[in-house]
Scaffold this motif. Structure first.
Motif, PDB file in Angstrom:
ATOM      1  N   ASP A  93      42.174 -40.294  11.081  1.00 26.79           N
ATOM      2  CA  ASP A  93      42.073 -40.261   9.506  1.00 26.79           C
ATOM      3  C   ASP A  93      42.635 -41.705   8.966  1.00 26.79           C
ATOM      4  O   ASP A  93      43.607 -41.214   7.978  1.00 26.79           O
TER       5      ASP A  93
ATOM      6  N   HIS B 144      51.104 -43.155  11.332  1.00 26.51           N
ATOM      7  CA  HIS B 144      51.219 -42.265  12.542  1.00 26.51           C
ATOM      8  C   HIS B 144      51.028 -43.001  13.563  1.00 26.51           C
ATOM      9  O   HIS B 144      50.912 -42.982  14.762  1.00 26.51           O
TER      10      HIS B 144
ATOM     11  N   TYR C 283      47.640 -39.027  18.697  1.00 23.01           N
ATOM     12  CA  TYR C 283      47.038 -38.296  17.502  1.00 23.01           C
ATOM     13  C   TYR C 283      45.743 -37.623  17.930  1.00 23.01           C
ATOM     14  O   TYR C 283      44.873 -38.003  18.619  1.00 23.01           O
TER      15      TYR C 283
ATOM     16  N   ASN D 249      50.804 -35.908  17.284  1.00 25.49           N
ATOM     17  CA  ASN D 249      50.132 -35.505  15.971  1.00 25.49           C
ATOM     18  C   ASN D 249      49.245 -34.485  16.246  1.00 25.49           C
ATOM     19  O   ASN D 249      48.079 -35.037  16.456  1.00 25.49           O
ATOM     20  N   GLU D 250      49.287 -33.017  16.013  1.00 27.08           N
ATOM     21  CA  GLU D 250      48.271 -32.122  16.041  1.00 27.08           C
ATOM     22  C   GLU D 250      47.461 -32.329  17.213  1.00 27.08           C
ATOM     23  O   GLU D 250      46.187 -32.486  17.250  1.00 27.08           O
TER      24      GLU D 250
ATOM     25  N   TYR E  55      42.878 -27.022   3.214  1.00 26.47           N
ATOM     26  CA  TYR E  55      41.865 -26.755   4.134  1.00 26.47           C
ATOM     27  C   TYR E  55      41.924 -25.313   4.447  1.00 26.47           C
ATOM     28  O   TYR E  55      41.060 -24.681   4.720  1.00 26.47           O
TER      29      TYR E  55
ATOM     30  N   GLU F 178      53.653 -32.317   7.182  1.00 26.70           N
ATOM     31  CA  GLU F 178      52.601 -32.552   6.410  1.00 26.70           C
ATOM     32  C   GLU F 178      52.006 -31.391   5.459  1.00 26.70           C
ATOM     33  O   GLU F 178      51.995 -30.093   5.964  1.00 26.70           O
TER      34      GLU F 178
ATOM     35  N   TRP G  26      52.153 -35.034   2.280  1.00 26.14           N
ATOM     36  CA  TRP G  26      50.987 -36.013   2.597  1.00 26.14           C
ATOM     37  C   TRP G  26      50.437 -36.116   1.212  1.00 26.14           C
ATOM     38  O   TRP G  26      49.585 -35.395   0.981  1.00 26.14           O
TER      39      TRP G  26
ATOM     40  N   ASN H  73      41.324 -41.526   1.467  1.00 23.15           N
ATOM     41  CA  ASN H  73      41.879 -40.220   1.376  1.00 23.15           C
ATOM     42  C   ASN H  73      43.053 -40.244   0.232  1.00 23.15           C
ATOM     43  O   ASN H  73      43.628 -41.153  -0.072  1.00 23.15           O
TER      44      ASN H  73
ATOM     45  N   LYS I 259      44.855 -37.964  -0.920  1.00 29.04           N
ATOM     46  CA  LYS I 259      46.264 -36.992  -1.080  1.00 29.04           C
ATOM     47  C   LYS I 259      47.451 -37.586  -1.564  1.00 29.04           C
ATOM     48  O   LYS I 259      48.406 -37.097  -1.547  1.00 29.04           O
TER      49      LYS I 259
END
Ligand code: GCB
Length: 596
Positions: A190, A351, A376, A414-415, A475, A499, A544, A563, A565
């Motif tokens: 992303d 990231h 990531y 990350n995730e 989300y 985040e 974030w 993005n 945000k």
């Protein structure tokens, strides 16, 4: 072209060999070939370079790099590319930001520059350093391949003492930003897939010994310094004048380690005290400015210099509306100024490794940092090549920045999905990070079990700080679930909300209410803060994100390729209402920390 000459083996090989790039993927430029450059005077090779995009990799297939400059009428065969003529681009830069036709270009691009050097005096050495090139960079000098580097955000060096010859030389870089299945990151991210040589390029000259690494940190009774040098020197001299430290350390196989009794003033965001440190070995001299502080976790608490504290953070990408991933000093300073205006003491540099000046400026201004490698989402955890790439990027980041007091956390992922292969892979990264740097905390953005509404990730027991990315109000709809996660989780270590946030389109095109409105974004921040402040094991947040950033995968009418945000729009000027909500919370947390 080059099919008749002996440069490419033969015409058929050029056309049909799909393994053409194997000889150039040595990854021989890595953490081991870095040299320590702080305090050195380099010769900049920034500026205009000849440039050509090469979607089909014809340059490698046909060995364009072997073509030496020649008057067109003297060439004996037709050619498809002339590395010495035509278009130029500035280095550093991202090609996407230079011409519209390169905006979505993904593939190889060739950079060529004429570099003249004097003859090296006997015993002198020369190194080429590239601050970063996204993602794979192959280096050729005067037609000869000398090495390649994987990893889009860390510096790399190559010794060119014997390859750069007195007089004019041609330095050629083949930079490829193709997203592949076996690399780090993989194919789906992303953030925007910029390409190019987007950080500084320089030449360094040293004596016969070159200092490759210096690592200075607090030890039990004082300070210890490790030195790695390559060359005939048998010892190194370490000086920290302000602490009256001046000692000689023996080098064994190029490595030395020395401890001093000392009680330096502690570096902290309120007192960002830095000490000059100078290291000399066999006539090679480097210096750095180093702060000394401790960072620990005990139970669910975080302690800086023995005092508990709360991380008032914000996440940030390396992204700019006009420069892309290319960062200037001004841009970096604006980032810290905006973070200060928000009341932050902490930034998550997401990231991937950001420009090395970021941590230097954070040291100077007094910010705490989380730095990370782009392990990531899904990457090929079972693939040894992927692991080699991730390990090298982590090593390069740590070696680059482990003298920076501002950096308190290395994040290894990350995730990522909680599979056995991922656990094994991440344990390897954790072990490596602890070996390279036992003085900092390790973290990763971990997972929540949404069925049990609980933080649950096998990686959590291997790291020091559990990072949690959660998007309740965005989300995930139901805020009550965040409350349940808070109640059901009983972590034995600190949690940082690495985040949280919501998109807000601040322009006239943005909606007046609901999803994507700046009002709704503000409401999400209000509810997040209200919920999170009840959870005592949460020791910080880095929502974030500071600025809106460019990304291919966000294309609805409000996103338009960004993005959104950000608390500040992509112009890096327009603050959205959520900025003030977070600022008020941070003012309150700051007071609380000061009172303790
Ligand atoms: C995430 C990712 C981040 C994305 C963000 C988003 O969880 O870690 O890279 O940009 O969410 O905006 O969806």
């Amino acid at each position: 072209m080059l099919e008749r000459s002996d440069l490419a083996d033969n015409a058929l090989q050029c056309l049909h060999d799909e393994d053409y790039d194997r000889p150039y993927n040595l990854q021989n430029l890595n953490a081991e070939t870095l040299i320590f450059t702080r305090g050195r005077e380099g010769r900049s090779l920034d500026g205009e370079w000849n440039f050509c995009v090469d979607l089909l990799d014809t340059g490698l297939r046909q060995k364009w790099f072997s073509m030496l400059p020649e008057a067109p009428e003297k060439r004996i065969e037709p050619w498809d590319y002339d590395p010495y003529e035509g278009e130029t681009v500035p280095v550093p830069s991202c090609w996407q930001m230079l011409k519209e036709k390169w905006y979505f270009f993904e593939g190889s691009a060739w950079y060529t520059k004429s570099v003249s050097v004097d003859e090296l005096s006997p015993g002198r050495r020369r190194f080429l350093r590239i601050g970063a090139a996204q993602y794979d960079c192959k280096i050729f000098i005067n037609g000869t391949f000398i090495g390649n580097h994987y990893g889009g955000s860390t510096p790399f060096c190559v010794e060119v003492s014997d390859t750069l010859l007195p007089g004019q030389n041609w330095v050629m870089l083949c930079v490829n930003n193709t997203r592949t299945l076996d690399r780090v990151p993989m194919r789906n991210t992303d953030w925007f897939n910029y390409g190019g040589v987007y950080r500084e390029v320089a030449l360094y000259e040293t004596g016969s010994t070159v200092i490759r690494d210096v690592f200075a940190r607090l030890s039990d009774n004082g300070i210890c310094v490790s030195v790695v040098a390559d060359g005939p020197a048998e010892d190194a001299r370490v000086r920290i004048p302000e602490l009256n430290i001046d000692a000689v350390v023996a080098l064994d196989g190029g490595r030395g380690h020395i401890a001093f009794k000392a009680s330096p003033e502690r570096w902290s965001p309120d007192t960002p005290k830095l000490y000059d440190i100078e290291v000399e070995a066999g006539g090679d001299r480097v210096h750095d400015k180093v702060g000394f502080r401790t960072i620990e976790r005990r139970g669910t608490e975080l302690f800086l210099n023995g005092k508990p504290f709360f991380l008032r953070g914000i996440s940030v990408h390396e992204d700019d509306e006009t420069a892309g991933k290319c960062t200037s000093e001004e841009d970096l300073r604006r980032r810290f100024a905006d973070a200060r205006a928000l009341g932050c003491n902490f930034l998550r540099l997401a990231h991937y490794p950001h420009h090395e000046r970021a941590a230097e400026i954070a040291d100077e201004l007094g910010f705490l940092l989380w730095e990370e490698v782009p392990v990531y989402w899904a990457i090929d955890f079972a693939n040894p090549d992927t692991r080699r790439d991730a390990e090298n990027q982590l090593r390069e980041l740590i070696r680059r920045d482990r003298n920076r007091a501002s950096v308190i956390i290395w994040s290894v992922g990350n995730e990522n999905p909680d599979t056995d292969a991922r656990l094994e892979f991440m344990r390897g990264l954790v072990e490596l990070a602890r070996e390279e740097d036992p003085t900092r905390l390790l973290s990763a953005a971990c997972l929540v079990n949404h069925a049990k509404l609980k933080i649950e990730d096998r990686l959590a027991s291997h790291i020091d700080v559990i990072g949690l990315n959660e998007y309740y109000g965005w989300y995930e709809e139901n805020f009550d679930e965040l409350i349940s996660i808070g109640q059901n989780s009983n972590p034995d270590r600190p949690v940082v909300i690495s985040e949280t946030g919501a998109d807000g389109d601040h322009t006239d095109l943005g909606p007046k209410s609901g999803l994507f409105s700046i009002d709704y974004q503000r409401e999400v921040y209000e509810r997040q803060i209200e919920t999170l402040r009840e959870l005592s094991y949460i020791k910080g947040i880095s929502p974030w994100i500071l600025y809106d950033f460019r990304v291919e995968r966000r294309q609805n009418v409000f996103q338009r390729g960004f993005n959104r945000k950000g608390l500040i729009a992509a112009d890096k000027k327009t603050r959205k209402p959520a900025f003030d909500v977070l600022r008020a919370f941070y003012a309150e947390m700051r007071k609380k920390d000061a009172a303790e």
